[in-house]
Design an enzyme around this catalytic site. Structure first.
Site, PDB file in Angstrom:
ATOM      1  N   ASP A  80     -25.212 -48.684 -44.504  1.00 49.14           N
ATOM      2  CA  ASP A  80     -25.049 -47.118 -44.602  1.00 49.14           C
ATOM      3  C   ASP A  80     -25.104 -46.519 -43.418  1.00 49.14           C
ATOM      4  O   ASP A  80     -26.151 -46.532 -42.846  1.00 49.14           O
ATOM      5  CB  ASP A  80     -25.510 -46.553 -45.799  1.00 49.14           C
ATOM      6  CG  ASP A  80     -24.816 -45.450 -46.043  1.00 49.14           C
ATOM      7  OD1 ASP A  80     -23.627 -45.143 -46.015  1.00 49.14           O
ATOM      8  OD2 ASP A  80     -25.614 -44.369 -46.795  1.00 49.14           O
ATOM      9  N   ASP A 102     -20.604 -45.643 -38.335  1.00 46.70           N
ATOM     10  CA  ASP A 102     -20.285 -44.154 -38.043  1.00 46.70           C
ATOM     11  C   ASP A 102     -20.204 -43.433 -36.960  1.00 46.70           C
ATOM     12  O   ASP A 102     -21.181 -43.306 -36.214  1.00 46.70           O
ATOM     13  CB  ASP A 102     -21.564 -43.476 -38.972  1.00 46.70           C
ATOM     14  CG  ASP A 102     -21.586 -41.855 -38.962  1.00 46.70           C
ATOM     15  OD1 ASP A 102     -20.476 -41.276 -38.446  1.00 46.70           O
ATOM     16  OD2 ASP A 102     -22.332 -41.402 -39.622  1.00 46.70           O
ATOM     17  N   GLU A 131     -15.769 -43.836 -40.622  1.00 44.95           N
ATOM     18  CA  GLU A 131     -15.936 -42.249 -41.151  1.00 44.95           C
ATOM     19  C   GLU A 131     -14.731 -41.498 -40.330  1.00 44.95           C
ATOM     20  O   GLU A 131     -15.046 -41.449 -39.028  1.00 44.95           O
ATOM     21  CB  GLU A 131     -17.213 -41.875 -41.327  1.00 44.95           C
ATOM     22  CG  GLU A 131     -17.258 -40.319 -41.771  1.00 44.95           C
ATOM     23  CD  GLU A 131     -18.707 -39.838 -41.657  1.00 44.95           C
ATOM     24  OE1 GLU A 131     -19.504 -40.568 -42.091  1.00 44.95           O
ATOM     25  OE2 GLU A 131     -18.734 -38.642 -41.574  1.00 44.95           O
ATOM     26  N   GLY A 213     -22.111 -38.343 -49.990  1.00 45.16           N
ATOM     27  CA  GLY A 213     -22.619 -37.080 -50.504  1.00 45.16           C
ATOM     28  C   GLY A 213     -22.366 -36.949 -51.989  1.00 45.16           C
ATOM     29  O   GLY A 213     -22.162 -35.804 -52.402  1.00 45.16           O
ATOM     30  N   ASN A 234     -20.762 -42.551 -52.930  1.00 43.71           N
ATOM     31  CA  ASN A 234     -22.102 -42.901 -52.501  1.00 43.71           C
ATOM     32  C   ASN A 234     -23.305 -42.075 -53.298  1.00 43.71           C
ATOM     33  O   ASN A 234     -22.997 -40.868 -53.236  1.00 43.71           O
ATOM     34  CB  ASN A 234     -22.264 -42.531 -50.927  1.00 43.71           C
ATOM     35  CG  ASN A 234     -21.565 -43.801 -50.482  1.00 43.71           C
ATOM     36  OD1 ASN A 234     -20.844 -44.377 -50.719  1.00 43.71           O
ATOM     37  ND2 ASN A 234     -21.690 -43.726 -48.669  1.00 43.71           N
ATOM     38  N   THR A 237     -29.334 -38.985 -53.147  1.00 40.13           N
ATOM     39  CA  THR A 237     -30.151 -37.825 -53.449  1.00 40.13           C
ATOM     40  C   THR A 237     -30.456 -37.880 -54.834  1.00 40.13           C
ATOM     41  O   THR A 237     -31.902 -37.717 -55.332  1.00 40.13           O
ATOM     42  CB  THR A 237     -29.541 -36.432 -53.150  1.00 40.13           C
ATOM     43  OG1 THR A 237     -29.186 -36.383 -51.815  1.00 40.13           O
ATOM     44  CG2 THR A 237     -30.760 -35.242 -53.406  1.00 40.13           C
TER      45      THR A 237
HETATM   46 ZN   LIG Z   1     -23.132 -40.688 -46.207  1.00 38.97          ZN
END
Ligand SMILES: [Zn+2]
Length: 288
Positions: A80, A102, A131, A213, A234, A237
């Protein structure tokens, strides 16, 4: 079984559901995700950040995931938010079946050029996610004080030129929790998602779309996102909060316990329940 990221995402796009991509750092998190997805008969993506690799070691992460992948569900191992091309190369060599490059903070042309390099490097071995736009918030080594929505026209050009397998879009979700959100009970503030942007991207771009997120995004919004082409959500948290809150509560209630298994066992169970709820919300139950 361990499969390429693109294979589970292709099936999700066809079946109009999303695959849960859960960030893990240790055996407890991996077990929680695996057991939950086996019980739900759901395909899954196990993902690790650069910080997770620094913490646990790449060989431990690959080794543990290989064992988890002996279960009878499709499982991909994904890197990731990769920025370091050497580490990405190492991940692919060690057995990751999917990587994310990324380059979201790079100028558009440079992002295309670097992403193309990763696609060439991964060819035949791993799938590639990239991304466009910038996702607001802070999580591990990714941080942005200001978000930048994905431009649908640029997304079309980006996918065409890079030939990536999936595209992460910025439509208003955010990474991690702010200090204020932690003080208010570890809940993200109301996220105003730009479904209009997602709709345009979905019309212009043919690859599966990825929502970063995804923790704390209400089920009704997740459903709308899936309708508009999101095939991977994804989650990081939500598992961190479930893990930490349980351990804190347990140690407060049982100050005399000194056998970690006594609290890690129920912690895995607490995280497993979170994963199961997510997988059901994504419509991935019984899709393995
Ligand atoms: Zn992310």
């Amino acid at each position: 079984m361990l499969v390429k990221g693109a294979s589970v995402l292709k099936a999700a796009k066809k079946g109009k559901y999303a695959v849960g991509a859960f960030n893990i750092n240790d055996l407890e998190m991996l077990k929680a995700v695996t057991v939950a997805c086996v019980e739900e008969k759901a395909p899954v993506i196990i993902q690790t950040t650069e910080k997770a690799i620094k913490y646990a070691g790449i060989d431990y992460l690959v080794g543990m995931t290989r064992v988890a992948a002996t279960e009878d569900i499709p499982m991909a191992l994904h890197f990731d938010h990769g920025k370091d091309l050497n580490l990405m190369k190492q991940c692919i060599k060690k057995g990751y079946t999917s990587v994310m490059f990324d380059g979201s903070k790079l100028p558009f042309k440079k992002n295309i050029a670097q992403t193309k390099k990763v696609v060439a490097m991964a060819k035949g071995k791993a799938s590639v996610e990239a991304e466009l736009g910038v996702i607001f918030g802070k999580e591990d080594s990714v941080s942005a004080s200001k978000g930048l929505y994905t431009d649908p026209k640029m997304a079309k050009e980006f996918v065409k030129k890079t030939k990536i397998d999936s595209l992460a879009v910025a439509i208003g979700t955010k990474h991690g929790l702010s200090k204020k959100e932690i003080a208010l009970g570890k809940k993200k503030g109301h996220l105003k998602l730009r479904f209009d942007i997602l709709k345009e991207i979905h019309e212009d771009v043919n690859v599966p779309l990825v929502l970063h997120g995804g923790s704390d995004v209400p089920h009704s919004d997740i459903k709308k996102c899936i309708k508009l082409g999101i095939c991977k959500v994804n989650i990081d948290t939500d598992l961190r909060v479930a893990f930490t809150d349980f351990v804190k509560k347990f140690s407060k209630e049982h100050p005399d316990v000194y056998d970690p298994r006594e609290f890690l066992g129920p912690t895995v169970h607490a995280m497993k329940n979170v994963v199961k709820i997510k997988v059901r919300e994504f419509g991935a139950t019984q899709k393995a």
